[in-house]
Enzyme design. Structure first.
Site, PDB file in Angstrom:
ATOM      1  N   THR A 133       9.707 -18.305 -56.140  1.00  0.00           N
ATOM      2  CA  THR A 133       9.170 -17.840 -54.867  1.00  0.00           C
ATOM      3  C   THR A 133      10.151 -16.912 -54.153  1.00  0.00           C
ATOM      4  O   THR A 133      11.366 -17.011 -54.370  1.00  0.00           O
ATOM      5  CB  THR A 133       8.892 -19.069 -53.966  1.00  0.00           C
ATOM      6  OG1 THR A 133       8.740 -18.654 -52.624  1.00  0.00           O
ATOM      7  CG2 THR A 133      10.041 -20.068 -54.007  1.00  0.00           C
ATOM      8  N   ASP A 134       9.625 -16.075 -53.248  1.00  0.00           N
ATOM      9  CA  ASP A 134      10.520 -15.239 -52.429  1.00  0.00           C
ATOM     10  C   ASP A 134      11.211 -16.064 -51.346  1.00  0.00           C
ATOM     11  O   ASP A 134      12.134 -15.576 -50.690  1.00  0.00           O
ATOM     12  CB  ASP A 134       9.751 -14.066 -51.809  1.00  0.00           C
ATOM     13  CG  ASP A 134       8.652 -14.490 -50.852  1.00  0.00           C
ATOM     14  OD1 ASP A 134       8.352 -15.705 -50.767  1.00  0.00           O
ATOM     15  OD2 ASP A 134       8.072 -13.610 -50.180  1.00  0.00           O
ATOM     16  N   GLU A 135      10.774 -17.325 -51.170  1.00  0.00           N
ATOM     17  CA  GLU A 135      11.368 -18.143 -50.100  1.00  0.00           C
ATOM     18  C   GLU A 135      12.836 -18.468 -50.380  1.00  0.00           C
ATOM     19  O   GLU A 135      13.569 -18.860 -49.478  1.00  0.00           O
ATOM     20  CB  GLU A 135      10.547 -19.421 -49.889  1.00  0.00           C
ATOM     21  CG  GLU A 135       9.121 -19.113 -49.501  1.00  0.00           C
ATOM     22  CD  GLU A 135       8.322 -20.308 -49.004  1.00  0.00           C
ATOM     23  OE1 GLU A 135       8.932 -21.259 -48.504  1.00  0.00           O
ATOM     24  OE2 GLU A 135       7.091 -20.274 -49.135  1.00  0.00           O
ATOM     25  N   TYR A 175      11.944 -27.360 -49.971  1.00  0.00           N
ATOM     26  CA  TYR A 175      11.191 -26.700 -51.051  1.00  0.00           C
ATOM     27  C   TYR A 175      11.955 -25.487 -51.584  1.00  0.00           C
ATOM     28  O   TYR A 175      12.229 -25.381 -52.794  1.00  0.00           O
ATOM     29  CB  TYR A 175       9.805 -26.258 -50.540  1.00  0.00           C
ATOM     30  CG  TYR A 175       9.121 -25.252 -51.444  1.00  0.00           C
ATOM     31  CD1 TYR A 175       8.696 -25.613 -52.719  1.00  0.00           C
ATOM     32  CD2 TYR A 175       8.920 -23.922 -51.027  1.00  0.00           C
ATOM     33  CE1 TYR A 175       8.074 -24.681 -53.561  1.00  0.00           C
ATOM     34  CE2 TYR A 175       8.302 -22.996 -51.859  1.00  0.00           C
ATOM     35  CZ  TYR A 175       7.887 -23.376 -53.122  1.00  0.00           C
ATOM     36  OH  TYR A 175       7.285 -22.464 -53.950  1.00  0.00           O
ATOM     37  N   LYS A 205      13.739 -24.777 -55.265  1.00  0.00           N
ATOM     38  CA  LYS A 205      13.365 -23.649 -56.135  1.00  0.00           C
ATOM     39  C   LYS A 205      14.590 -22.775 -56.409  1.00  0.00           C
ATOM     40  O   LYS A 205      14.772 -22.286 -57.528  1.00  0.00           O
ATOM     41  CB  LYS A 205      12.252 -22.810 -55.491  1.00  0.00           C
ATOM     42  CG  LYS A 205      10.897 -23.475 -55.392  1.00  0.00           C
ATOM     43  CD  LYS A 205      10.285 -23.843 -56.738  1.00  0.00           C
ATOM     44  CE  LYS A 205       9.862 -22.650 -57.554  1.00  0.00           C
ATOM     45  NZ  LYS A 205       9.137 -23.065 -58.796  1.00  0.00           N
TER      46      LYS A 205
HETATM   47  P1  NAD Z   1       0.369 -26.127 -56.892  1.00  0.00           P
HETATM   48  O1  NAD Z   1       0.973 -27.197 -56.045  1.00  0.00           O
HETATM   49  O2  NAD Z   1      -1.007 -25.674 -56.624  1.00  0.00           O
HETATM   50  O3  NAD Z   1       0.434 -26.559 -58.432  1.00  0.00           O
HETATM   51  C1  NAD Z   1       1.541 -27.180 -58.992  1.00  0.00           C
HETATM   52  C2  NAD Z   1       1.095 -27.899 -60.248  1.00  0.00           C
HETATM   53  O4  NAD Z   1       2.244 -28.530 -60.834  1.00  0.00           O
HETATM   54  C3  NAD Z   1       0.058 -28.995 -59.998  1.00  0.00           C
HETATM   55  O5  NAD Z   1      -1.001 -28.875 -60.916  1.00  0.00           O
HETATM   56  C4  NAD Z   1       0.831 -30.280 -60.210  1.00  0.00           C
HETATM   57  O6  NAD Z   1       0.052 -31.353 -60.708  1.00  0.00           O
HETATM   58  C5  NAD Z   1       1.875 -29.840 -61.224  1.00  0.00           C
HETATM   59  N1  NAD Z   1       3.066 -30.716 -61.184  1.00  0.00           N
HETATM   60  C6  NAD Z   1       3.754 -31.112 -60.081  1.00  0.00           C
HETATM   61  N2  NAD Z   1       4.752 -31.935 -60.444  1.00  0.00           N
HETATM   62  C7  NAD Z   1       4.704 -32.029 -61.803  1.00  0.00           C
HETATM   63  C8  NAD Z   1       5.483 -32.724 -62.766  1.00  0.00           C
HETATM   64  N3  NAD Z   1       6.525 -33.493 -62.414  1.00  0.00           N
HETATM   65  N4  NAD Z   1       5.153 -32.599 -64.074  1.00  0.00           N
HETATM   66  C9  NAD Z   1       4.100 -31.830 -64.460  1.00  0.00           C
HETATM   67  N5  NAD Z   1       3.316 -31.165 -63.580  1.00  0.00           N
HETATM   68  C10 NAD Z   1       3.622 -31.258 -62.274  1.00  0.00           C
HETATM   69  O7  NAD Z   1       1.411 -24.918 -56.789  1.00  0.00           O
HETATM   70  P2  NAD Z   1       1.159 -23.361 -56.931  1.00  0.00           P
HETATM   71  O8  NAD Z   1       0.941 -22.796 -55.577  1.00  0.00           O
HETATM   72  O9  NAD Z   1       0.176 -23.109 -57.990  1.00  0.00           O
HETATM   73  O10 NAD Z   1       2.604 -22.871 -57.407  1.00  0.00           O
HETATM   74  C11 NAD Z   1       2.910 -22.775 -58.794  1.00  0.00           C
HETATM   75  C12 NAD Z   1       4.313 -22.238 -58.943  1.00  0.00           C
HETATM   76  O11 NAD Z   1       4.425 -20.959 -58.334  1.00  0.00           O
HETATM   77  C13 NAD Z   1       5.377 -23.113 -58.302  1.00  0.00           C
HETATM   78  O12 NAD Z   1       6.501 -23.127 -59.140  1.00  0.00           O
HETATM   79  C14 NAD Z   1       5.684 -22.398 -56.999  1.00  0.00           C
HETATM   80  O13 NAD Z   1       7.007 -22.664 -56.587  1.00  0.00           O
HETATM   81  C15 NAD Z   1       5.479 -20.956 -57.386  1.00  0.00           C
HETATM   82  N6  NAD Z   1       5.078 -20.047 -56.302  1.00  0.00           N
HETATM   83  C16 NAD Z   1       4.046 -20.354 -55.475  1.00  0.00           C
HETATM   84  C17 NAD Z   1       3.657 -19.436 -54.498  1.00  0.00           C
HETATM   85  C18 NAD Z   1       2.467 -19.713 -53.592  1.00  0.00           C
HETATM   86  O14 NAD Z   1       2.194 -18.925 -52.685  1.00  0.00           O
HETATM   87  N7  NAD Z   1       1.694 -20.766 -53.794  1.00  0.00           N
HETATM   88  C19 NAD Z   1       4.341 -18.232 -54.343  1.00  0.00           C
HETATM   89  C20 NAD Z   1       5.404 -17.964 -55.212  1.00  0.00           C
HETATM   90  C21 NAD Z   1       5.754 -18.862 -56.190  1.00  0.00           C
END
Ligand code: NAD
Length: 356
Positions: A136-138, A161, A165
């Site tokens: 993430t950009d955070e 969080y 990350k």
């Molecule tokens: P999300 O919370 O919708 O999905 C996360 C998934 O990971 C879920 O399906 C969950 O069941 C699974 N999970 C959690 N803990 C687990 C574990 N211990 N073992 C196996 N699976 C596990 O999150 P998202 O928004 O889809 O984000 C996905 C990735 O992208 C993350 O790494 C997040 O940091 C990154 N990200 C998110 C955003 C955003 O805006 N949502 C932006 C940039 C990066």
């Protein structure tokens, strides 16, 4: 040509499922999803990919080292796209432990599983293997009114969080530098789109507004985020995993900065247009206590991804938001059970001690 085989961790969540659908439906790849199926996961998110017979779900916790090592050795993927994470900042304030476990220890376990497998490969299979760590950009902290996050911006995370990350990004880079594991890292701005769990700002506001409930805006609503439609992110991830230079970071963002208040107002106006109510939905907006440590502004410079790999966002905020609102209107079957049983919109993440 042989079909590409990819492991997507967290593939039943929001972005992971968009990526799994993209790989299976648009790129004809074979996908193995590893997901613990936390509250944020939903099998319906990958139903269309599973229906092709080229997407399989393995329910497992990425922190289980032996299980990860065994799965990677057995599945023999060409790429591991690592997205599994605890992802909600407010939940990380109320309960940081799961974030440290999944985001830090879980990433360590995936890197070690990948390293054990990659070490045994030879020739082109070894050269072509990739581990994409999705972040993430955070991790860069907060911007003032000017400037953008670049790949070289120093890390300065604010929340449990983003700190977890940041730690996982450093592990991924260290596995490249120390062990030569072919790692690439991506750091993306805020995503939105279909299948977004309704604890996050955009889906929460769409559903509250539809139900005539109050629309909570943190602080004075002036915090700025840079929004990217999730399918644009999925295309970027596949491209970075395939063409990205080893050991490099790629920032992903759509140059769509908006204040939180602008986002909420836009959703109100979009819904008023599509499903007119008795009163303008902007009247439901309520300013509530700010999030502790709330970063003021995020904004991504995606020039490297655009110039070096030729990626372009296909949606701007207006077109992406219109598609998203339409999707929630058309898919009440997806979100109604979540609102009833998993999360109904209560405030999370105030740092005061919890009442017993
Ligand atoms: P999300 O919370 O919708 O999905 C996360 C998934 O990971 C879920 O399906 C969950 O069941 C699974 N999970 C959690 N803990 C687990 C574990 N211990 N073992 C196996 N699976 C596990 O999150 P998202 O928004 O889809 O984000 C996905 C990735 O992208 C993350 O790494 C997040 O940091 C990154 N990200 C998110 C955003 C955003 O805006 N949502 C932006 C940039 C990066």
């Amino acid at each position: 040509m042989t079909r590409k085989k990819v492991i997507v961790t967290g593939g039943a969540g929001f972005i992971g499922s968009a990526l799994a659908r993209h790989l299976v439906l648009e790129e004809d790849a074979e996908v193995v999803v590893i997901d613990k199926m936390t509250y944020a996961a939903n099998r319906a998110n990958i139903a269309s990919a599973e229906a092709t017979g080229r997407c399989r779900l393995i329910v497992e916790d990425i922190c289980h080292q032996q299980a990860m090592t065994d799965i990677v050795a057995r599945e023999k993927p060409q790429q591991i796209l690592h997205l599994a994470a605890e992802s909600h900042v407010d939940r990380s304030i109320s309960g940081p432990r799961d974030f440290v476990e999944t985001n830090v220890i879980g990433t360590y376990a995936m890197l070690e599983a990948a390293r054990a497998y990659w070490a045994g490969l030879k020739g082109a299979e070894k050269d072509d293997f990739r581990f994409l760590h999705v972040s993430t950009d955070e991790v860069y902290g907060s911007l003032g009114p000017e400037g953008l996050f670049h790949e070289t911006t120093p890390y300065d995370p604010s929340s449990p969080y983003s700190a977890s990350k940041a730690a996982s990004d450093h592990l991924a880079k260290a596995w490249f530098r120390t062990y030569g594991l072919p790692v690439v890292v991506s750091n993306c701005s805020n995503n939105y789109g279909p299948y977004h769990f309704p604890e996050k700002l955009i889906p929460l506001v769409i559903l509250n507004a539809l139900e005539g409930k109050e629309l909570p805006v943190y602080g004075d609503g002036s915090n700025i985020r840079d929004w990217l439609y999730v399918e644009d992110h999925a295309r970027a991830l596949s491209l970075i995993a395939t063409k990205g230079e080893l050991g490099e970071t790629y920032n992903v963002g759509g140059r769509n900065e908006r204040t939180n208040l602008q986002v909420v107002e836009k959703i109100c106006d979009e819904l008023d247009k599509l499903v007119p109510g008795e009163r303008p939905r902007r009247e439901l907006i309520r300013f509530v206590t700010d999030r502790p440590g709330h970063d003021h502004r995020y904004a991504i410079d995606a020039t490297k991804l655009e110039t070096d790999l030729g990626w372009r966002a296909q949606e701007n905020f207006e077109t992406g938001l219109a598609k998203t609102v339409r999707w929630y209107l058309d898919n009440a079957d997806w979100w109604t059970p979540l609102r009833k049983t998993v999360y109904s919109g209560e405030r999370l993440g105030l740092s005061e001690p919890q009442k017993a």
